[in-house]
Design a protein around this motif. Sequence first.
Motif, short mmCIF file in Angstrom:
data_model
loop_
_atom_site.label_atom_id
_atom_site.label_comp_id
_atom_site.label_asym_id
_atom_site.label_seq_id
_atom_site.Cartn_x
_atom_site.Cartn_y
_atom_site.Cartn_z
N ALA A 146 14.62 -2.38 2.80
CA ALA A 146 13.35 -1.96 3.41
C ALA A 146 12.57 -1.11 2.41
CB ALA A 146 13.62 -1.15 4.68
N ASN A 147 11.26 -1.25 2.42
CA ASN A 147 10.48 -0.48 1.45
C ASN A 147 9.11 -0.11 2.00
OD1 ASN A 147 8.49 -2.76 0.22
ND2 ASN A 147 10.53 -3.63 0.57
N VAL A 148 8.66 1.06 1.62
CA VAL A 148 7.31 1.52 1.96
C VAL A 148 6.63 1.96 0.67
CG1 VAL A 148 8.18 3.85 2.52
CG2 VAL A 148 5.95 3.11 3.39
N ALA A 149 5.41 1.49 0.48
CA ALA A 149 4.67 1.80 -0.75
C ALA A 149 3.31 2.37 -0.41
CB ALA A 149 4.51 0.54 -1.60
N PHE A 150 2.88 3.32 -1.21
CA PHE A 150 1.54 3.88 -1.11
C PHE A 150 0.85 3.59 -2.44
CE2 PHE A 150 4.22 6.25 1.76
CZ PHE A 150 3.46 6.33 2.92
N VAL A 151 -0.31 2.97 -2.38
CA VAL A 151 -1.02 2.55 -3.59
C VAL A 151 -2.37 3.27 -3.65
CG1 VAL A 151 -2.01 0.62 -4.88
CG2 VAL A 151 0.11 0.30 -3.56
N LEU A 152 -2.63 3.91 -4.78
CA LEU A 152 -3.89 4.62 -5.01
C LEU A 152 -4.88 3.66 -5.65
CD1 LEU A 152 -5.47 7.34 -5.05
CD2 LEU A 152 -4.53 7.68 -7.35
N TYR A 153 -6.02 3.46 -4.97
CA TYR A 153 -7.08 2.58 -5.47
C TYR A 153 -8.29 3.41 -5.87
CZ TYR A 153 -4.75 -1.51 -3.38
OH TYR A 153 -3.87 -2.50 -3.06
N ARG A 154 -8.94 3.00 -6.95
CA ARG A 154 -10.23 3.57 -7.30
C ARG A 154 -11.30 2.59 -6.88
NH1 ARG A 154 -11.15 4.99 -13.40
NH2 ARG A 154 -11.42 2.73 -13.50
N CYS A 155 -12.23 3.07 -6.06
CA CYS A 155 -13.30 2.22 -5.53
C CYS A 155 -14.63 2.85 -5.89
CB CYS A 155 -13.17 2.09 -4.01
SG CYS A 155 -11.53 1.58 -3.44
N GLY A 156 -15.13 2.54 -7.08
CA GLY A 156 -16.35 3.17 -7.56
C GLY A 156 -16.09 4.65 -7.81
N LEU A 157 -16.79 5.51 -7.05
CA LEU A 157 -16.65 6.95 -7.24
C LEU A 157 -15.64 7.58 -6.30
CD1 LEU A 157 -20.42 7.92 -7.70
CD2 LEU A 157 -18.68 7.55 -9.48
N GLU A 158 -15.07 6.79 -5.39
CA GLU A 158 -14.10 7.36 -4.46
C GLU A 158 -12.73 6.69 -4.61
OE1 GLU A 158 -14.81 6.94 -0.29
OE2 GLU A 158 -15.04 4.76 -0.38
N TYR A 159 -11.74 7.33 -4.02
CA TYR A 159 -10.38 6.81 -4.05
C TYR A 159 -9.91 6.48 -2.63
CZ TYR A 159 -9.90 8.18 -8.94
OH TYR A 159 -10.06 8.28 -10.30
N LYS A 160 -9.06 5.48 -2.53
CA LYS A 160 -8.49 5.08 -1.25
C LYS A 160 -6.97 4.92 -1.40
CE LYS A 160 -12.57 2.55 0.43
NZ LYS A 160 -13.08 1.24 0.92
N ILE A 161 -6.28 5.03 -0.26
CA ILE A 161 -4.82 4.87 -0.22
C ILE A 161 -4.48 3.68 0.64
CG2 ILE A 161 -2.61 5.96 0.30
CD1 ILE A 161 -4.17 7.46 -1.79
N GLY A 162 -3.82 2.71 0.06
CA GLY A 162 -3.32 1.57 0.81
C GLY A 162 -1.83 1.75 1.07
N THR A 163 -1.42 1.53 2.31
CA THR A 163 0.00 1.65 2.68
C THR A 163 0.57 0.27 2.91
OG1 THR A 163 -0.45 3.78 3.75
CG2 THR A 163 1.62 2.69 4.31
N PHE A 164 1.74 0.03 2.34
CA PHE A 164 2.42 -1.26 2.51
C PHE A 164 3.82 -1.01 3.07
CE2 PHE A 164 -0.70 -1.84 -0.78
CZ PHE A 164 -1.17 -3.14 -0.63
#
Length: 460
Positions: A397-415
């Motif tokens: 089992a695995n959980v991942a958090f991915v940091l994205y850069r979206c222009g001038l802001e950042y987002k967190i995607g959870t998998f």
Amino acid sequence: MHIIHSRMCWRLTLVAAFFSLICCCYCSTSHICKGVEDDTPVNRLSSKTAYFNAEKDESHWENFKKEVWGCTAQQMWLLTRHGTRFPTQTDMGRMMNVLPSLSQQIEVNHRQGRGCLNEEDLSQLGSWFPPYGPRDKEQLHEIGYDELFSIGEYWRDMFPHLYNVTYDPARFKVDFTVKNRTGQSAYHFLRGMFGEDAVGNIELPQPYNPNFILRFYKACPRWLREVYKNGETYKERKLFEKTEEFQSVAHAVSARLGFMHPLTPGEIESIYDECRYETAWWPSRKSAWCSAFSSYDFEVMEYHQDLKYYYEDSYGHPLNSKTACRTLSDLYNHFRMTISKEDAKPQGIFYFAHDKTIFKVLASVGLYRPSQHLKHDNFAELRNRKWRTSFLSPFSANVAFVLYRCGLEYKIGTFFQGQPTPLSELCQGVVCRWEEIKPWLNENNLTCNLSKLCMMHDEL
């Protein structure tokens, strides 16, 4: 004469009751045999479910792609349970003490006309010998190698600009616990991500103990005392064993195997465990031990397991989620440094731990919180629950958090299990904006004091 006559009547009554019981058992066995399914529900074997068999929720991909359109992944923080393994020393000892004699008795029972197993199952049990020895205890199984290799390949293909590169220890952080199976899992994950040629040159770190990020619960005296070694934690599970649902399974399993008396919960659990392990190890072959259970029986046995883990590791006790605060602080600090460009950032943080770590981290971020607590008397109401160990913590089992850069802001995607998963208790949408999730992560980081929480005498 009156006394002798009374004793004879008493003995005749016992004999009549005995034969009545036999007739009843034969009659009910005929009915019980009809409930046995040919196929084992391979995705419903609790924490012994193999990763390739585990259920995965793919329903959020469309919205996820819309929310990260035009974004670029900068960094990934991954926590993975070790792959499919051999039994622990305790489980191995219990099964080796119980199952060889049971397999012989089951064969005798069927030769005497009792039980439900077909000739193929009987042949398998008749020649059954434990497929493991003391040297195998807790080690990763070959199928576990394949699971971790596959997960490494998956993330490499998902983010080729991050991971389809030459391995550089300055760009990747790897850590695992002192248990061999987590180190083996790390090796095979890196083999899948960077290739056979590269992995031989990767120098893995030395594991250490205590590890307050990956095995924090073991170093928490309060958790050990109030949860793990507290009989109240297992009260609901013990009560469930007395319910009609569990007792019907005990009767059915015993009858299908030809026994004229109910098997003990320990014997049934040994049969269930061997069924689960063999199913995980050999996906294309059915374990004869699984033939003792109907589809309904597997549901009941899964719930029996769920009652243990729910209170020992998840929402059943408030301390469980709190003990994972250092783990979430690590996640927060890595992302914060990347966003603020304070330090050279690793592109991937890869951690390998255990089911207890996974459960507690999931509870910390509020994933799959059930609508009501799991109890011994609400199995029927919760048959369609999302909080189930088979789904939450199969092998690998695995959980991942991915940091994205979206222009001038950042987002967190959870998998979760490689699938996009909304953190619905923390933010709107499938992906969280950094500004939405940052206050919560920062508050966790500021208030995380394991010494105080765990009532340790010395500072960490």
